[in-house]
Scaffold this motif. Structure first.
Motif, PDB file in Angstrom:
ATOM      1  N   GLU A 177      -1.740  14.516 -15.876  1.00  0.00           N
ATOM      2  CA  GLU A 177      -2.175  13.447 -16.769  1.00  0.00           C
ATOM      3  C   GLU A 177      -3.439  13.831 -17.522  1.00  0.00           C
ATOM      4  O   GLU A 177      -4.100  14.827 -17.206  1.00  0.00           O
ATOM      5  N   ASN A 178      -3.785  13.008 -18.519  1.00  0.00           N
ATOM      6  CA  ASN A 178      -5.002  13.298 -19.289  1.00  0.00           C
ATOM      7  C   ASN A 178      -6.224  13.183 -18.385  1.00  0.00           C
ATOM      8  O   ASN A 178      -6.189  12.545 -17.328  1.00  0.00           O
ATOM      9  N   ILE A 179      -7.318  13.778 -18.799  1.00  0.00           N
ATOM     10  CA  ILE A 179      -8.490  13.927 -17.941  1.00  0.00           C
ATOM     11  C   ILE A 179      -9.091  12.576 -17.545  1.00  0.00           C
ATOM     12  O   ILE A 179      -9.610  12.429 -16.439  1.00  0.00           O
ATOM     13  N   ILE A 180      -8.996  11.573 -18.413  1.00  0.00           N
ATOM     14  CA  ILE A 180      -9.569  10.261 -18.082  1.00  0.00           C
ATOM     15  C   ILE A 180      -8.767   9.606 -16.965  1.00  0.00           C
ATOM     16  O   ILE A 180      -9.323   9.184 -15.941  1.00  0.00           O
ATOM     17  N   ASP A 181      -7.449   9.521 -17.147  1.00  0.00           N
ATOM     18  CA  ASP A 181      -6.602   8.899 -16.129  1.00  0.00           C
ATOM     19  C   ASP A 181      -6.680   9.671 -14.818  1.00  0.00           C
ATOM     20  O   ASP A 181      -6.759   9.077 -13.732  1.00  0.00           O
ATOM     21  N   LYS A 182      -6.609  10.983 -14.910  1.00  0.00           N
ATOM     22  CA  LYS A 182      -6.653  11.810 -13.706  1.00  0.00           C
ATOM     23  C   LYS A 182      -7.925  11.550 -12.908  1.00  0.00           C
ATOM     24  O   LYS A 182      -7.886  11.403 -11.685  1.00  0.00           O
ATOM     25  N   THR A 183      -9.057  11.446 -13.608  1.00  0.00           N
ATOM     26  CA  THR A 183     -10.333  11.254 -12.913  1.00  0.00           C
ATOM     27  C   THR A 183     -10.443   9.853 -12.329  1.00  0.00           C
ATOM     28  O   THR A 183     -10.826   9.682 -11.169  1.00  0.00           O
ATOM     29  N   MET A 184     -10.115   8.845 -13.121  1.00  0.00           N
ATOM     30  CA  MET A 184     -10.259   7.465 -12.642  1.00  0.00           C
ATOM     31  C   MET A 184      -9.405   7.200 -11.410  1.00  0.00           C
ATOM     32  O   MET A 184      -9.889   6.701 -10.391  1.00  0.00           O
ATOM     33  N   PHE A 185      -8.127   7.572 -11.486  1.00  0.00           N
ATOM     34  CA  PHE A 185      -7.221   7.209 -10.402  1.00  0.00           C
ATOM     35  C   PHE A 185      -7.412   8.109  -9.175  1.00  0.00           C
ATOM     36  O   PHE A 185      -7.260   7.654  -8.041  1.00  0.00           O
ATOM     37  N   SER A 186      -7.760   9.371  -9.403  1.00  0.00           N
ATOM     38  CA  SER A 186      -8.061  10.253  -8.264  1.00  0.00           C
ATOM     39  C   SER A 186      -9.296   9.761  -7.523  1.00  0.00           C
ATOM     40  O   SER A 186      -9.357   9.807  -6.288  1.00  0.00           O
ATOM     41  N   ILE A 245       0.836  -1.200   0.000  1.00  0.00           N
ATOM     42  CA  ILE A 245       0.000   0.000   0.000  1.00  0.00           C
ATOM     43  C   ILE A 245       0.875   1.255   0.000  1.00  0.00           C
ATOM     44  O   ILE A 245       2.075   1.204   0.264  1.00  0.00           O
ATOM     45  N   TYR A 246       0.216   2.393  -0.263  1.00  0.00           N
ATOM     46  CA  TYR A 246       0.856   3.698  -0.162  1.00  0.00           C
ATOM     47  C   TYR A 246       0.516   4.333   1.182  1.00  0.00           C
ATOM     48  O   TYR A 246      -0.563   4.111   1.734  1.00  0.00           O
ATOM     49  N   SER A 247       1.433   5.138   1.680  1.00  0.00           N
ATOM     50  CA  SER A 247       1.168   5.938   2.871  1.00  0.00           C
ATOM     51  C   SER A 247       0.340   7.159   2.473  1.00  0.00           C
ATOM     52  O   SER A 247       0.146   7.448   1.280  1.00  0.00           O
ATOM     53  N   ARG A 248      -0.124   7.904   3.470  1.00  0.00           N
ATOM     54  CA  ARG A 248      -0.884   9.118   3.194  1.00  0.00           C
ATOM     55  C   ARG A 248      -0.052  10.106   2.375  1.00  0.00           C
ATOM     56  O   ARG A 248      -0.536  10.683   1.393  1.00  0.00           O
ATOM     57  N   ASP A 249       1.200  10.310   2.763  1.00  0.00           N
ATOM     58  CA  ASP A 249       2.052  11.260   2.032  1.00  0.00           C
ATOM     59  C   ASP A 249       2.270  10.817   0.589  1.00  0.00           C
ATOM     60  O   ASP A 249       2.295  11.648  -0.333  1.00  0.00           O
ATOM     61  N   GLU A 250       2.436   9.516   0.396  1.00  0.00           N
ATOM     62  CA  GLU A 250       2.628   9.002  -0.959  1.00  0.00           C
ATOM     63  C   GLU A 250       1.366   9.213  -1.805  1.00  0.00           C
ATOM     64  O   GLU A 250       1.456   9.560  -2.995  1.00  0.00           O
ATOM     65  N   LEU A 251       0.203   9.010  -1.207  1.00  0.00           N
ATOM     66  CA  LEU A 251      -1.049   9.219  -1.950  1.00  0.00           C
ATOM     67  C   LEU A 251      -1.226  10.685  -2.332  1.00  0.00           C
ATOM     68  O   LEU A 251      -1.660  10.999  -3.450  1.00  0.00           O
ATOM     69  N   LEU A 252      -0.908  11.580  -1.417  1.00  0.00           N
ATOM     70  CA  LEU A 252      -1.024  13.010  -1.721  1.00  0.00           C
ATOM     71  C   LEU A 252      -0.062  13.417  -2.836  1.00  0.00           C
ATOM     72  O   LEU A 252      -0.394  14.234  -3.695  1.00  0.00           O
ATOM     73  N   LYS A 253       1.126  12.798  -2.842  1.00  0.00           N
ATOM     74  CA  LYS A 253       2.078  13.060  -3.914  1.00  0.00           C
ATOM     75  C   LYS A 253       1.524  12.564  -5.257  1.00  0.00           C
ATOM     76  O   LYS A 253       1.643  13.240  -6.288  1.00  0.00           O
ATOM     77  N   ILE A 254       0.902  11.375  -5.244  1.00  0.00           N
ATOM     78  CA  ILE A 254       0.325  10.820  -6.476  1.00  0.00           C
ATOM     79  C   ILE A 254      -0.802  11.704  -6.986  1.00  0.00           C
ATOM     80  O   ILE A 254      -0.916  11.956  -8.200  1.00  0.00           O
ATOM     81  N   LEU A 255      -1.637  12.191  -6.083  1.00  0.00           N
ATOM     82  CA  LEU A 255      -2.716  13.090  -6.494  1.00  0.00           C
ATOM     83  C   LEU A 255      -2.151  14.346  -7.153  1.00  0.00           C
ATOM     84  O   LEU A 255      -2.718  14.869  -8.115  1.00  0.00           O
ATOM     85  N   ASP A 256      -1.039  14.813  -6.646  1.00  0.00           N
ATOM     86  CA  ASP A 256      -0.383  15.971  -7.246  1.00  0.00           C
ATOM     87  C   ASP A 256       0.136  15.643  -8.644  1.00  0.00           C
ATOM     88  O   ASP A 256      -0.013  16.428  -9.590  1.00  0.00           O
ATOM     89  N   LEU A 257       0.757  14.458  -8.793  1.00  0.00           N
ATOM     90  CA  LEU A 257       1.281  14.046 -10.098  1.00  0.00           C
ATOM     91  C   LEU A 257       0.167  13.855 -11.121  1.00  0.00           C
ATOM     92  O   LEU A 257       0.361  14.112 -12.322  1.00  0.00           O
ATOM     93  N   LEU A 258      -0.981  13.396 -10.657  1.00  0.00           N
ATOM     94  CA  LEU A 258      -2.096  13.139 -11.570  1.00  0.00           C
ATOM     95  C   LEU A 258      -2.629  14.401 -12.232  1.00  0.00           C
ATOM     96  O   LEU A 258      -3.305  14.337 -13.257  1.00  0.00           O
ATOM     97  N   ARG A 259      -2.299  15.553 -11.664  1.00  0.00           N
ATOM     98  CA  ARG A 259      -2.739  16.814 -12.277  1.00  0.00           C
ATOM     99  C   ARG A 259      -2.191  16.969 -13.691  1.00  0.00           C
ATOM    100  O   ARG A 259      -2.772  17.657 -14.528  1.00  0.00           O
TER     101      ARG A 259
END
Length: 378
Positions: free
Chosen positions: A197-206, A181-195
């Motif tokens: 990405e294309n709108i489909i990937d960003k929405t699905m994974f967020s 699993i990811y930690s909270r900090d890792e998830l917040l970093k991923i959410l930042d990276l998803l900005r």
């Protein structure tokens, strides 16, 4: 006793009891079955299966002469295809065809001995004694054992065998590997990276990260399941892949607990609003929320492919799509001061919740998003 308390026959083999439940009671020849159900519809569904069983149990010629191959065909058609998910049935049949039936399929099922089964399981671990390429893992051996056990349990119940030979067999249980699993900090970093990405990937994974929903629930979403005003999504269906007919099908959630309303954080509302504007530009007659640029429904393979591509791109820890759900659950329990474990269980739609979950209380819904709101601008 008052006559009103006696069961009343309402349909063939089905009686309505004084407390408004329904008892299915079948006794015919060697066959006996009795069970209680909450609704008439449930009782009728089970009756259909049990009537097929009744024919088998009362036909001693079939029972006494059936080979393992013949029993498996009966078991799959009468029980598995009607009671289990198609994905489960397909996976079981694949294991049967690959490992079990080539070795014992031609034997009469009532002549299989414990020693024969013990030798069979031992042979799975020895590639020289088994017609397979490469070594069979302990995990696979245990899976073969479980399916063989289920098969003989049903054969015993239907009286194809007098004594269940699997009862004398013991196979070492293989512990499941702990999900990464990811930690909270890792998830917040991923959410930042998803900005980026294309709108489909960003929405699905967020959405997977901020709600903890299953991938079958994500891909089963319809446009009208999204409520941007109340900041919620409704979970009331799953997407399954029917491997027998090679097509995607929408099915109800497995348990009542899986029906739920999940709050979404403010930044997720913004992403969904952006995605819905994009979704309106795709001219297709479909309520499905997630489609590709050509209007085709997004399936499991594509979802996993896009996720793997994303984590490879940023050299992230190799957590699976399902691992995002574990990450959400772990984070809510460990880091969210507003939620206790029963609340998180409701959010997750876990089957061990015994009360039907349709929605969350307003106070719970507000605090669920504490873990994401205010931490990062998506």
């Amino acid at each position: 006793m008052n006559k009103d308390k006696y069961p009343v026959l309402v349909d063939k083999y089905i009686y309505k009891t004084y407390n408004d439940k329904y008892r299915l009671f079948i006794r015919s020849g060697d066959y006996y079955f009795s069970s209680m159900y909450n609704t008439l519809q449930e009782a009728k569904h089970v009756r259909k299966i049990k009537m097929s069983e009744k024919v088998l149990v009362n036909n001693k010629k079939i029972r006494n002469n059936a080979t393992v191959n013949e029993f498996v065909n009966i078991w799959i058609s009468i029980y598995c295809m009607k009671e289990l998910k198609t994905t489960t049935t397909y996976s079981m049949k694949h294991t049967l065809d690959k490992y079990i039936l080539p070795e014992i399929g031609e034997y009469k099922i009532n002549q299989i001995t414990p020693l024969q089964l013990q030798k069979f399981f031992a042979s799975l671990r020895d590639k020289d004694n088994f017609n397979l390429t490469g070594k069979v893992s302990d995990k696979t051996v245990y899976r073969v054992y479980k399916i063989t056990r289920n098969m003989f349990n049903k054969a015993t119940e239907w009286e194809f065998v007098r004594e269940n030979p699997i009862n004398h067999i013991r196979i070492k249980h293989v512990k499941h590997k702990e999900t990464l699993i990811y930690s909270r900090d890792e998830l917040l970093k991923i959410l930042d990276l998803l900005r980026n990405e294309n709108i489909i990937d960003k929405t699905m994974f967020s959405l997977l990260i901020t709600t903890g929903i299953r991938k079958c629930e994500l891909l089963g979403l319809h446009i009208d399941d999204i409520n941007l005003i109340d900041k919620t999504i409704i979970i009331n269906r799953n997407l399954n892949y029917d491997k027998f007919n090679h097509k995607y099908i929408e099915v109800p959630p497995k348990t009542n607990a899986s029906y739920r309303i999940i709050p979404i954080p403010n930044n997720m509302v913004e992403i969904l609003n952006e995605y819905l504007k994009y979704r309106c530009t795709i001219s297709i007659n479909s309520k499905t929320l997630f489609v590709n640029n050509n209007g085709k429904r997004i399936g499991f393979d594509y979802l996993i492919y896009r996720w793997n591509k994303f984590i490879n791109k940023y050299n992230l820890k190799r957590v699976t799509v399902h691992g995002l759900r574990h990450s959400y659950c772990s984070m809510q329990i460990n880091d969210n001061k507003y939620l206790n474990i029963p609340m998180v269980s409701k959010l997750m739609g876990h089957s061990q919740i015994f009360t039907t979950l349709k929605y969350l209380h307003c106070t719970e819904s507000k605090n669920v998003c504490y873990i994401f709101d205010g931490n990062i601008e998506l």
